[in-house]
Design a protein around this motif. Structure first.
Motif, short mmCIF file in Angstrom:
data_model
loop_
_atom_site.label_atom_id
_atom_site.label_comp_id
_atom_site.label_asym_id
_atom_site.label_seq_id
_atom_site.Cartn_x
_atom_site.Cartn_y
_atom_site.Cartn_z
N PRO A 1 0.60 -1.32 -0.18
CA PRO A 1 -0.10 -0.16 0.31
C PRO A 1 0.54 1.27 0.14
O PRO A 1 2.48 1.21 1.09
N ASP A 2 0.40 1.94 -0.30
CA ASP A 2 0.72 3.52 -0.59
C ASP A 2 1.15 4.36 0.69
O ASP A 2 1.77 4.98 1.65
N PHE B 1 -5.17 13.24 -0.86
CA PHE B 1 -4.19 11.90 -1.06
C PHE B 1 -4.42 11.79 -2.76
O PHE B 1 -4.80 12.46 -3.87
N GLU B 2 -3.76 11.89 -3.31
CA GLU B 2 -3.18 11.71 -5.12
C GLU B 2 -4.01 10.71 -5.45
O GLU B 2 -4.16 10.15 -5.12
N ASN C 1 -3.29 3.48 -2.84
CA ASN C 1 -3.97 2.73 -2.26
C ASN C 1 -3.77 2.90 -0.77
O ASN C 1 -2.39 3.01 -0.72
N ILE C 2 -5.26 3.12 -0.18
CA ILE C 2 -4.59 3.41 1.77
C ILE C 2 -5.89 2.53 1.63
O ILE C 2 -6.44 1.73 1.61
N VAL C 3 -4.87 1.59 2.62
CA VAL C 3 -4.87 0.84 4.18
C VAL C 3 -5.64 1.20 4.73
O VAL C 3 -4.49 2.31 6.06
N VAL C 4 -6.55 1.00 5.65
CA VAL C 4 -6.48 1.42 6.92
C VAL C 4 -6.39 0.01 8.33
O VAL C 4 -7.00 -0.76 7.25
N ILE C 5 -6.31 0.13 8.78
CA ILE C 5 -5.92 -0.56 9.96
C ILE C 5 -7.04 -0.41 10.71
O ILE C 5 -7.11 0.04 12.65
N PRO D 1 5.45 0.77 3.96
CA PRO D 1 4.47 1.55 3.10
C PRO D 1 5.22 2.24 2.77
O PRO D 1 5.90 2.85 4.00
N THR D 2 5.01 2.98 1.55
CA THR D 2 5.32 4.68 1.19
C THR D 2 4.89 5.74 3.02
O THR D 2 5.89 6.65 3.38
#
Ligand SMILES: *Cc1c(COP(=O)(O)O)cnc(C)c1O
Length: 298
Positions: free
Chosen positions: A172-173, A282-283, A287-291, A195-196
């Motif tokens: 993920p970014d 966010f661009e 790709n976003i992951v939320v925990i 991630p980034t």
């Protein structure tokens, strides 16, 4: 090997993509890492933080874990449950005066076999002295700081990233999560591959997280390679404070995605993510992951 007697854990925790025009319109994809589904009583990040501490407790021949928390602490709840299922003893040192009848957290902890002791708020604040006192009083217990946050919490939390690597075609970014002590975030920062970007959302007033996370990383000899930051404006008035807007948000999020959030941690984080999204933080292509760190007590 981890002792795993009666503890049926859902590991790796599921990863679910969620869809909404709010982000798909922008070419952004979003997944929820369902740490809330790891175990009904030892949920989310609390298991991740306990894992290597339990192993260390066994290795050092201690008979149980002594730890600290407020009267509503998810960590106290999870530690008591882990002790029950894995058959080690637990002692919970609770901040403040005893209140009867016990609230749901403490009642559960006690019924899971945890011995409860209380300590005044002023003494509780002296963290180092407090830990030293209890180490001396209970030499055969493994003493774990508040929230389960210490150096050994980091490798357990880092495993979330290892799982994501297997669950996603590309890393993920951006990874987003709620911050209490910041221990979980420090573990994600320490992960390889990282991630980034990692964005924490503080659920408490104040801006101590950056300092605390840096200290944890230093203690663990980790030099971060990711870009990380803690957002401090989504606490809704402070720890466990809420507002009608937050309550509405939780209901609305459930209706859209059939995922329950709780008001102390995950709702504030998700609200923050949506707010940043609306503001264009966010661009396209991110790709976003939320925990989903858990805390629901199903
Ligand atoms: C404890 C907890 C957190 C905070 O974790 P830290 O490692 O202390 O930052 C976040 N979410 C939930 C659901 C929790 O129970």
């Amino acid at each position: 090997m981890m002792p795993n007697l009666g503890l049926a854990l859902q590991i790796p925790s599921p990863l679910e993509e969620i869809f909404d025009p709010l982000w798909s319109k922008k070419g952004i994809r979003m997944w929820v890492k369902r740490e809330d589904l790891i175990h009904p009583q030892v949920s989310g990040n609390k298991w991740r933080k306990l894992k290597y501490n339990i192993a260390q407790m066994s290795k050092t021949g201690k008979k149980g874990i002594l730890t600290f928390g407020g009267a509503y602490s998810n960590h106290i709840y999870a530690t008591a449950a882990a002790g029950h299922f894995l058959t080690f003893e637990t002692i919970g040192i609770i901040r403040g005066e005893p209140v009867l009848p016990l609230n749901e957290t403490l009642d559960f902890a006690q019924s899971a076999g945890m011995r409860l002791e209380y300590v005044s708020r002023s003494r509780y604040r002296e963290k180092e002295g407090l830990i030293a006192t209890y180490r001396e009083r209970f030499p055969d217990f493994y003493v774990l700081p508040e929230g389960g946050t210490n150096e050994l919490a980091l490798p357990g939390c880092a495993e979330v990233m290892t799982e994501l690597q297997l669950q996603m075609p590309t890393p993920p970014d951006v990874v987003c999560l709620a911050c209490g002590t910041g221990g979980t975030m420090a573990g994600l920062i320490a992960a390889h591959p990282a991630p980034t970007q990692i964005r924490g959302f503080s659920v408490l007033k104040g801006d101590f997280h950056t300092k605390d996370i840096r200290r944890l990383l230093r203690q663990a000899h980790i030099a971060p390679t990711v870009d990380w930051q803690v957002h401090t404006d989504y606490h809704f008035g402070g720890y466990a404070k809420t507002s009608p807007a937050l309550t509405t948000f939780i209901a609305d999020f459930y209706q859209r995605h059939q995922i329950r959030l709780e008001r102390i941690y995950t709702a504030k984080m998700m609200y923050g993510v949506m707010d940043l999204m609306t503001k264009g933080a966010f661009e396209a292509g991110t790709n976003i992951v939320v925990i989903h760190t858990g805390g629901l007590r199903l």
